[in-house]
Write an enzyme that holds these catalytic residues in place. Structure first.
Site, PDB file in Angstrom:
ATOM      1  N   ASP A 865       1.713   0.025 -10.313  1.00  0.00           N
ATOM      2  CA  ASP A 865       2.156  -0.445  -9.003  1.00  0.00           C
ATOM      3  C   ASP A 865       2.631   0.756  -8.194  1.00  0.00           C
ATOM      4  O   ASP A 865       3.401   1.596  -8.691  1.00  0.00           O
ATOM      5  CB  ASP A 865       3.280  -1.468  -9.164  1.00  0.00           C
ATOM      6  CG  ASP A 865       3.642  -2.103  -7.838  1.00  0.00           C
ATOM      7  OD1 ASP A 865       4.488  -1.540  -7.141  1.00  0.00           O
ATOM      8  OD2 ASP A 865       3.071  -3.162  -7.524  1.00  0.00           O
ATOM      9  N   ASN A 873       3.199   0.554   4.762  1.00  0.00           N
ATOM     10  CA  ASN A 873       2.579  -0.318   5.773  1.00  0.00           C
ATOM     11  C   ASN A 873       3.503  -0.518   6.973  1.00  0.00           C
ATOM     12  O   ASN A 873       3.057  -0.545   8.124  1.00  0.00           O
ATOM     13  CB  ASN A 873       2.238  -1.649   5.157  1.00  0.00           C
ATOM     14  CG  ASN A 873       1.035  -1.564   4.238  1.00  0.00           C
ATOM     15  OD1 ASN A 873       0.159  -0.721   4.419  1.00  0.00           O
ATOM     16  ND2 ASN A 873       0.987  -2.426   3.231  1.00  0.00           N
ATOM     17  N   ASP A 882      -4.164   1.763   3.638  1.00  0.00           N
ATOM     18  CA  ASP A 882      -5.506   1.707   3.033  1.00  0.00           C
ATOM     19  C   ASP A 882      -5.931   3.088   2.536  1.00  0.00           C
ATOM     20  O   ASP A 882      -6.575   3.212   1.466  1.00  0.00           O
ATOM     21  CB  ASP A 882      -6.517   1.193   4.045  1.00  0.00           C
ATOM     22  CG  ASP A 882      -6.313  -0.280   4.362  1.00  0.00           C
ATOM     23  OD1 ASP A 882      -6.869  -0.766   5.363  1.00  0.00           O
ATOM     24  OD2 ASP A 882      -5.586  -0.956   3.581  1.00  0.00           O
ATOM     25  N   GLU A 908      -1.045  -3.552  -3.853  1.00  0.00           N
ATOM     26  CA  GLU A 908      -0.838  -2.177  -4.299  1.00  0.00           C
ATOM     27  C   GLU A 908      -0.864  -2.068  -5.809  1.00  0.00           C
ATOM     28  O   GLU A 908      -0.486  -1.039  -6.381  1.00  0.00           O
ATOM     29  CB  GLU A 908       0.495  -1.640  -3.770  1.00  0.00           C
ATOM     30  CG  GLU A 908       1.731  -2.298  -4.358  1.00  0.00           C
ATOM     31  CD  GLU A 908       2.149  -3.537  -3.592  1.00  0.00           C
ATOM     32  OE1 GLU A 908       1.268  -4.146  -2.965  1.00  0.00           O
ATOM     33  OE2 GLU A 908       3.346  -3.890  -3.631  1.00  0.00           O
TER      34      GLU A 908
END
Length: 988
Positions: A865, A873, A882, A908
């Site tokens: 993770d 973000n 991205d 993620e």
């Protein structure tokens, strides 16, 4: 029904008389004590129709027949088949009071409503009922039956069915007749509610003579006793001999006797309310409910062909028999039932250490040793004999105690310098030095000096369970972490158990000096250690052992090996052991003994020494959780000498049961034949072995083990003869096999005539068809030659057109296939990262888990993770997020192998599947990935942005459901995040 005694019974006088009688009779050492018989019982829970057992008998084919108020139960040693009223017995009621035999050895069943029926080899025959309860039946020398009734006197019936009745009007002392006996001297004895009478069976007038000297009370039992008659009454046991009556024994003078059985020099006596007694060379012994009897009211007694004693009570069926094992518990005088150690002393006695003290077994009996002066709990763990004959006793909480000449002479405990008071093992050196294995390490005592050895001094673990001191000075130390050896020079070395199936716990040592071996009992089997070469051979699951954990080996006087475990006692033949050790065979046969062989509990104990021992008389003793069990190996041949008769019990065709008529004609289509059989041995019915042979199908005998059925499918039409024989382990097969013949009819098309006619018809048809065909071909030849030219041109045009269509179709199919492949590839890929998606990863996970479980290969799963990805973000934009996902995916893929599966798990999160990868290697891979991602430069699109990851690793443990692997990996990931992120956590 039997009436209760009318006179009070003096318990004191009875016990006194029994005691005096026992003391006055010489004990025959070869006879089994009543308390040493193996006991078994059955009730309605086990399949009996009723718990009141009125009568017994054994038919000529070997079945045991048991009369109850709900029918006659036929017992084959494993299960009961019940015969009641109606077919096939023809009885008017299911209540069976008496089962006897006539002179032709046929069974005679009689009971409620006056029903009487005979079972012979040809079937059942019944007679009209007498309409009164029949208590007993006997056949005189002329083939006439005499029947005792409950209230209508005595009945006589001849072979043709003719009948007469005798009541008080004809001289009977009572119309209630409890017993009747036809003795060998031609007399018929009648036990009524008011005494005993007899008459000569040849006297058609039936002149009754009343026996004087008996109390006028019910006579419940009569039995031939040599040239005399035993008379069991409500007020004692008497004997009629040479015209006079005498009390059989003063101890039995006021006993309410309900059943009698004569077995050689032994007399078994059932009572109405005081249990079972045996009168023999051992004196008068008693067994009551306190000793295991289901009920103190005895209704019937019987001895079968294997010499077992069957007892019918008001509370169920009970059996006494010899068994290979005899178990001693507190009921026989032991200090406790939970036995941890047994010691075979040089004086012939056996010392038994339990959780409640130590006992000593000799031929004179069992005595308990009082350690209360120095031991509060008297919980014993270990026993060993010193050279001077004294015994060292290792306790659970009071150290080691030396017992000599009837008193305690020394004690060592923590106060003396021992590491712990828990003494599990003791060894004595030639110089008098003492070795004590404790729960906290090893101690050596020499004089007043105490030396300690623990993990720091080289022990694998401090928990010591066994010691063996070899004559060359080596001390073998069994611990919870393997075996250590203290060499003569003082060095301690640990034996390498690598390759021995991960064995760890070493519970016991047994020297086999004839072969220079030391047998080590472990939690993975038995290890044979060569004392000369140090080579080790594992006798474990791969060699045929039924389980892993074994506690103690013992070598009997015939050099066979015995082995204790939690699930019974194993026995191995010496010859097979030698062959196994010489690599001449890969596995080894064994016998497994348990509760059905006389043990009170199949759970043997281990973890302290010695858990098994061989006494001077050759008997082998074992410490169990319910007493000390011993076996005399020489007796095994006696048990194997019994050859059980075998019978065929059932016959099924295509799943439907059919009558057992030998020579049965089966219709065509009988595709599945099943036959059930049983060895009628009652000593060890579960251990009976079977072999079968189907003549017409089998070329030799087929070993069936303990299975009691044989099934055949798709047998060809023909005649067959099924044979089955039985044997106890190590015993001979039954000389006369049970057999059953049957035949399977063929379908009409399977008959030879059908095939002959079919062949002739086929030949004629073929000839006619050939002639017609030749003529037809000539006629068609001319037509075809004319059409060939015309059709050739048309076909050429069609071929050109079809070739063009086929080319177009092939191109279209190729285009569709390419599109399908591209769609299938996209369906398994994550569009953003180019990695496998969740669907592809799930398929890979199921596939790799199955391969790991099948090939025993390591497999690791990693869940990964990106730390604080939401901030990326939120603070930079989803497009930057991205870019981060792509970079992370690239770095993960760069550090993984071609066989590894890397997938975007979601958001993620990423998942890595590492096949054929041990946990340590998986951690190295994950660390490289973590460091690589930590070094990613994001300045090109996000200044001052640094990323890190958290990872959770789980190793596949063979779970059938692989979602448990995911759960463990996810938990490890969660723990990594909780512990500060940017780290790797391994699932426990």
């Amino acid at each position: 029904m039997l009436s209760k005694a009318k006179h009070p019974f003096s318990v004191f006088s009875y016990v006194l008389a029994v005691t005096l009688l026992c003391l006055s009779i010489r004990v025959d050492a070869g006879q089994t004590l009543l308390s040493d018989y193996f006991q078994e019982s059955w009730t309605t829970r086990d399949g009996l129709p009723h718990n009141t057992i009125n009568s017994f008998n054994q038919s000529e084919d070997g079945y045991l027949w048991i009369g109850t108020w709900e029918g006659a139960a036929r017992f084959n040693g494993r299960e009961f088949a019940v015969f009641g009223r109606g077919e096939p017995t023809g009885l008017p009621d299911s209540g069976i009071r008496s089962i006897s035999k006539d002179k032709q050895h046929n069974l005679i069943l009689a009971g409620a409503r006056g029903g009487i029926s005979k079972r012979s080899a040809s079937g059942w025959q019944s007679w009209p009922a007498f309409n009164v309860l029949i208590n007993a039946v006997t056949e005189d020398q002329h083939g006439n039956l005499w029947l005792a009734s409950e209230g209508q006197g005595l009945f006589w019936q001849n072979a043709q069915g003719g009948r007469r009745q005798f009541t008080t009007a004809g001289g009977l002392t009572s119309d209630v007749v409890h017993s009747v006996l036809a003795s060998t001297d031609g007399k018929v004895w009648v036990g009524t509610g008011r005494g005993l009478q007899w008459f000569n069976s040849s006297d058609t007038s039936v002149k009754l003579t009343t026996v004087k000297g008996l109390p006028q009370v019910p006579v419940f039992a009569l039995h031939q006793y040599g040239d005399s008659v035993l008379i069991g009454t409500e007020r004692g046991l008497y004997r009629y001999h040479a015209g006079s009556v005498s009390v059989f024994s003063a101890a039995l003078s006021d006993l309410p006797v309900s059943a009698l059985l004569v077995s050689g020099e032994q007399l078994w006596i059932g009572t109405t309310d005081r249990g079972l007694l045996r009168h023999s060379a051992l004196g008068l012994e008693t067994l009551s409910m306190a000793g295991g009897l289901p009920n103190n009211r005895i209704l019937s007694l019987y001895q079968d062909r294997e010499q077992s004693i069957w007892v019918g009570t008001n509370g169920g069926l009970f059996r006494l028999r010899d068994a290979p094992f005899v178990t001693y518990t507190t009921a026989q005088g032991l200090a406790g039932d939970y036995i941890r150690a047994v010691l075979a002393h040089s004086d012939g006695s056996v010392w038994i250490g339990s959780s409640q003290g130590v006992s000593r077994y000799t031929e004179q009996g069992i005595s308990n040793i009082d350690l209360s002066a120095v031991s509060t709990g008297q919980s014993v763990l270990s026993l060993v004999e010193a050279p001077d004959g004294s015994v060292w006793i290792g306790t659970y909480s009071d150290g080691a105690i030396q017992w000599r000449d009837g008193r305690i002479v020394r004690q060592f405990d923590r106060r003396s310098g021992l590491l712990a008071n828990e003494i599990r093992a003791i060894a004595i050196a030639d110089d008098g030095g003492l070795w004590f294995g404790t729960g906290q390490g090893l101690n050596h005592v020499s004089g007043q000096q105490v030396t300690s050895f623990a993990k720091e001094q080289g022990l694998p673990t401090p928990f010591v369970m066994a010691l063996y001191l070899h004559p060359d000075g080596r001390l073998f130390i069994g611990t919870g972490g393997g075996v250590a050896v203290r060499q003569a020079d003082g060095r301690i070395e640990t034996l390498d158990f690598t390759g021995l199936d991960d064995a760890e716990y070493a519970f016991g040592f047994t020297p086999d000096l004839a072969r220079e071996l030391l047998w080590m009992a472990t939690d993975r089997g038995l290890v044979a250690f060569d004392l000369q070469t140090d080579h080790m051979t594992m006798l474990g699951r791969s060699a045929g052992l039924p389980f892993d954990k074994v506690f103690q080996a013992a070598i009997d006087q015939q050099q066979h090996l015995w082995l204790s475990s939690n699930r019974g006692i194993l026995r191995f033949e010496r010859q097979q052991l030698e062959q196994f050790l010489a690599a001449q065979r890969s596995d080894i046969d064994y016998e497994l003994f348990g509760e059905s062989d006389g043990m009170q509990s199949a759970q043997a104990n281990g973890g302290s020494m010695q858990a098994a021992a061989v006494a001077r008389d050759g008997s082998v003793w074992f410490a169990t959780s319910k007493g000390a069990s011993k076996v005399q190996p020489e007796d095994l041949a006696r048990f194997a000498a019994n050859i059980p008769p075998v019978v065929i019990e059932g016959f099924k065709v295509n799943g439907k049961a059919l009558p057992l008529y030998s020579g049965s004609q089966l219709a065509a289509g009988a595709s599945r034949i099943e036959l059930q059989f049983a060895g009628l041995g009652f000593v060890m019915p579960q251990r009976i072995q079977y072999r079968t042979k189907l003549e017409g199908f089998d070329t030799d005998w087929v070993e069936r083990g303990s299975n009691t059925s044989a099934e055949y499918t798709n047998l060809s039409p023909g005649n067959y003869r099924f044979m089955v024989s039985a044997a106890y382990p190590q015993g001979d097969w039954s000389e006369h096999s049970a057999s059953f013949s049957f035949s399977i009819a063929p379908y009409f098309w399977q008959r030879p005539l059908f095939w002959l006619l079919l062949t002739v018809f086929s030949l004629l048809s073929a000839m006619l068809a050939l002639r017609w065909r030749l003529g037809s071909l000539k006629r068609r030849a001319k037509q075809l030659s004319a059409q060939v030219a015309k059709k050739t041109f048309e076909l050429q045009q069609q071929a050109d057109h079809l070739r063009q269509v086929d080319q177009e179709r092939s191109a279209l199919l190729l285009q569709v296939k390419q599109q399908a492949q591209e769609f299938e590839l996209q369906a398994r890929l994550d569009i953003l990262t180019g990695l496998a998606n969740r669907r592809a990863f799930d398929e890979a996970l199921a596939r790799e888990c199955a391969r790991s479980r099948r090939n025993a290969l390591p497999l690791c799963l990693v869940l990964l993770d990106i730390d604080h990805f939401k901030r990326v973000n939120d603070n930079y934009s989803h497009s930057v997020g991205d870019q981060i996902l792509k970079l992370v995916a690239t770095e993960i893929s760069r550090h993984c192998r071609q066989d590894d599966t890397v997938a975007r798990w979601g958001g993620e999160e990423f998942a890595l599947l590492l096949p054929n990868t041990a946990l340590a290697d998986a951690k190295d891979i994950c660390e490289r990935i973590r460091l690589a991602i930590e070094k990613i430069d994001c300045s090109a699109f996000a200044a001052n942005l640094h990323i890190s990851i958290s990872m959770g690793i789980a190793q596949y443990a063979g779970e059938a459901a692989h979602d448990k692997l995911l759960t463990r990996s996810d938990s490890a990931l969660y723990q990594a995040k909780q512990n500060g992120r940017n780290r790797i956590n391994v699932a426990v």
